[in-house]
Design an enzyme around this catalytic site. Sequence first.
Site, PDB file in Angstrom:
ATOM      1  N   GLU A 132       0.721  -1.150  -0.234  1.00 19.34           N
ATOM      2  CA  GLU A 132       0.077   0.082  -0.019  1.00 19.34           C
ATOM      3  C   GLU A 132       0.807   1.271  -0.132  1.00 19.34           C
ATOM      4  OE1 GLU A 132      -2.589  -1.203   3.375  1.00 19.34           O
ATOM      5  OE2 GLU A 132      -4.215  -1.301   1.906  1.00 19.34           O
ATOM      6  N   GLU A 163      -3.854 -10.171   3.492  1.00 13.93           N
ATOM      7  CA  GLU A 163      -4.860  -9.936   4.646  1.00 13.93           C
ATOM      8  C   GLU A 163      -5.884 -11.006   4.773  1.00 13.93           C
ATOM      9  OE1 GLU A 163      -3.343  -7.995   2.421  1.00 13.93           O
ATOM     10  OE2 GLU A 163      -3.109  -5.995   3.462  1.00 13.93           O
TER      11      GLU A 163
HETATM   12  C1  1HE Z   1       6.285  -8.854  12.166  1.00 10.76           C
HETATM   13  C2  1HE Z   1       5.354  -8.328  11.041  1.00 10.76           C
HETATM   14  C3  1HE Z   1       4.201  -7.740  10.970  1.00 10.76           C
HETATM   15  C4  1HE Z   1       7.194  -9.560  10.538  1.00 10.76           C
HETATM   16  N1  1HE Z   1       3.902  -7.183  12.378  1.00 10.76           N
HETATM   17  N2  1HE Z   1       5.733  -8.115  13.334  1.00 10.76           N
HETATM   18  N3  1HE Z   1       1.791  -8.439   7.105  1.00 10.76           N
HETATM   19  C5  1HE Z   1       2.019  -9.822   6.867  1.00 10.76           C
HETATM   20  O1  1HE Z   1       1.229 -10.585   7.143  1.00 10.76           O
HETATM   21  C6  1HE Z   1       3.413 -10.117   6.616  1.00 10.76           C
HETATM   22  C7  1HE Z   1       3.713 -10.958   7.873  1.00 10.76           C
HETATM   23  N4  1HE Z   1       5.249 -11.274   7.854  1.00 10.76           N
HETATM   24  C8  1HE Z   1       5.637 -12.105   7.249  1.00 10.76           C
HETATM   25  O2  1HE Z   1       5.151 -12.838   6.580  1.00 10.76           O
HETATM   26  C9  1HE Z   1       7.435 -12.413   7.285  1.00 10.76           C
HETATM   27  O3  1HE Z   1       7.877 -12.059   8.549  1.00 10.76           O
HETATM   28  C10 1HE Z   1       8.228 -11.782   6.142  1.00 10.76           C
HETATM   29  C11 1HE Z   1       7.805 -12.413   4.871  1.00 10.76           C
HETATM   30  C12 1HE Z   1       7.704 -10.438   5.820  1.00 10.76           C
HETATM   31  C13 1HE Z   1       9.510 -12.017   6.480  1.00 10.76           C
HETATM   32  O4  1HE Z   1      10.160 -13.093   6.718  1.00 10.76           O
HETATM   33  P1  1HE Z   1      11.357 -13.116   7.471  1.00 10.76           P
HETATM   34  O5  1HE Z   1      11.581 -14.765   7.549  1.00 10.76           O
HETATM   35  O6  1HE Z   1      12.453 -12.430   6.949  1.00 10.76           O
HETATM   36  O7  1HE Z   1      11.208 -12.647   8.940  1.00 10.76           O
HETATM   37  P2  1HE Z   1      10.498 -13.026  10.118  1.00 10.76           P
HETATM   38  O8  1HE Z   1      11.362 -14.060  11.113  1.00 10.76           O
HETATM   39  O9  1HE Z   1       9.130 -13.669   9.868  1.00 10.76           O
HETATM   40  O10 1HE Z   1      10.210 -11.946  11.226  1.00 10.76           O
HETATM   41  C14 1HE Z   1      11.096 -11.196  11.977  1.00 10.76           C
HETATM   42  C15 1HE Z   1      10.260 -10.526  13.146  1.00 10.76           C
HETATM   43  O11 1HE Z   1       9.309  -9.640  12.663  1.00 10.76           O
HETATM   44  C16 1HE Z   1       9.561 -11.511  13.953  1.00 10.76           C
HETATM   45  O12 1HE Z   1       9.387 -10.989  15.216  1.00 10.76           O
HETATM   46  P3  1HE Z   1      10.601 -11.799  16.237  1.00 10.76           P
HETATM   47  O13 1HE Z   1       9.938 -11.039  17.540  1.00 10.76           O
HETATM   48  O14 1HE Z   1      10.096 -13.214  16.249  1.00 10.76           O
HETATM   49  O15 1HE Z   1      11.797 -11.607  15.848  1.00 10.76           O
HETATM   50  C17 1HE Z   1       8.074 -11.357  13.241  1.00 10.76           C
HETATM   51  O16 1HE Z   1       7.155 -11.747  14.184  1.00 10.76           O
HETATM   52  C18 1HE Z   1       8.223  -9.739  13.106  1.00 10.76           C
HETATM   53  N5  1HE Z   1       7.345  -9.269  11.914  1.00 10.76           N
HETATM   54  N6  1HE Z   1       6.394  -9.062   9.846  1.00 10.76           N
HETATM   55  C19 1HE Z   1       4.414  -7.562  13.230  1.00 10.76           C
HETATM   56  N7  1HE Z   1       3.859  -7.249   9.762  1.00 10.76           N
HETATM   57  C20 1HE Z   1      -3.392  -0.497   7.183  1.00 10.76           C
HETATM   58  S1  1HE Z   1      -3.709  -2.176   6.753  1.00 10.76           S
HETATM   59  C21 1HE Z   1      -2.408  -3.042   6.406  1.00 10.76           C
HETATM   60  C22 1HE Z   1      -2.951  -4.540   6.241  1.00 10.76           C
HETATM   61  C23 1HE Z   1      -1.630  -5.222   6.308  1.00 10.76           C
HETATM   62  O17 1HE Z   1      -0.409  -4.950   6.135  1.00 10.76           O
HETATM   63  S2  1HE Z   1      -1.848  -7.139   6.711  1.00 10.76           S
HETATM   64  C24 1HE Z   1      -0.365  -7.856   6.174  1.00 10.76           C
HETATM   65  C25 1HE Z   1       0.786  -7.885   7.400  1.00 10.76           C
END
Ligand code: 1HE
Length: 257
Positions: free
Chosen positions: A109, A129
């Site tokens: 976005e 989402e």
């Molecule tokens: C997060 C987030 C997040 C990572 N909010 N903490 N977005 C998503 O559904 C995407 C969610 N994220 C992922 O699918 C993956 O993290 C990635 C593909 C982006 C990256 O993977 P990777 O292996 O490099 O990293 P990771 O190990 O998954 O994440 C590292 C840390 O970032 C981990 O936290 P930790 O405390 O365990 O180290 C994750 O939990 C954290 N993290 N993404 C919070 N999004 C205005 S409306 C908009 C609507 C949306 O955007 S919906 C889509 C949300």
Amino acid sequence: MEYLTLEYNGDVAVVGLNRPQKRNAISDAFIEELNDVITEVEARAKAAVIHGHGPHFCAGLDLAEHVKKTPFEGVHGSRRWHEVFARIQRGKLPWFAALHGAVVGGGLELASSVHVRVADRTAFFALPEGQRGIFVGGGASVRSARLMGVSRMTDLMLTGRSVDADTAERWGIANYVVDAGEALAKAIELAKHAATNAEISTYAIIHALPRINDMGSEDGLFVESFIASFTATSPEAEARLNAFLSKKAGKVTNPNG
Ligand code: 1HE
């Protein structure tokens, strides 16, 4: 600054999303800092580039923060994203995005609110989402849908699948695809060039084109004539047209040399 970096490269502001440990996930405080940075950038630069630090451009909404919200707080949060991203899309400057790794959910976005997107070959694009039980809230149903078309966006949202940079380019999400690690340099190069345009032309390009795109053909053509005349009769246009006629301005180049 806690969530962003800001540097200048000549007239170009280079804004970095800088929460790599959370994959640049966007929290409420992050959005407010972005809003402040936009104010600063508009006061000083002629074009801007946005990119992500760490392995990804942006993982979208900070899901940890979102689960704690009431429905009404959610509406306000979404409307705030709209306000801040609108300052990028319809502000004073052209914005360029350098994309790598995940360009996901709210990250897509944000990328959809800039004017030109450069993706490197590591970039992947998704709208997960549906899998999270939520909906897009940062403008994707308007901006991303206009870039790729409603049918493709529906597919992305229903299936949760990711598409690569070449597909994103074919779909109109990315304007350029470059080798891994080269998106930022390319985006800065493009932004530097845009910074040399007449300010009034740039303003017309970023404000009039999306509006005319939303109009019927006759209304669009009518509005186009007024903007064309307004820009062409400006003192800057006169100086630039004369510079070309007296062979002091560059020619259009042939991409094949
Ligand atoms: C997060 C987030 C997040 C990572 N909010 N903490 N977005 C998503 O559904 C995407 C969610 N994220 C992922 O699918 C993956 O993290 C990635 C593909 C982006 C990256 O993977 P990777 O292996 O490099 O990293 P990771 O190990 O998954 O994440 C590292 C840390 O970032 C981990 O936290 P930790 O405390 O365990 O180290 C994750 O939990 C954290 N993290 N993404 C919070 N999004 C205005 S409306 C908009 C609507 C949306 O955007 S919906 C889509 C949300």
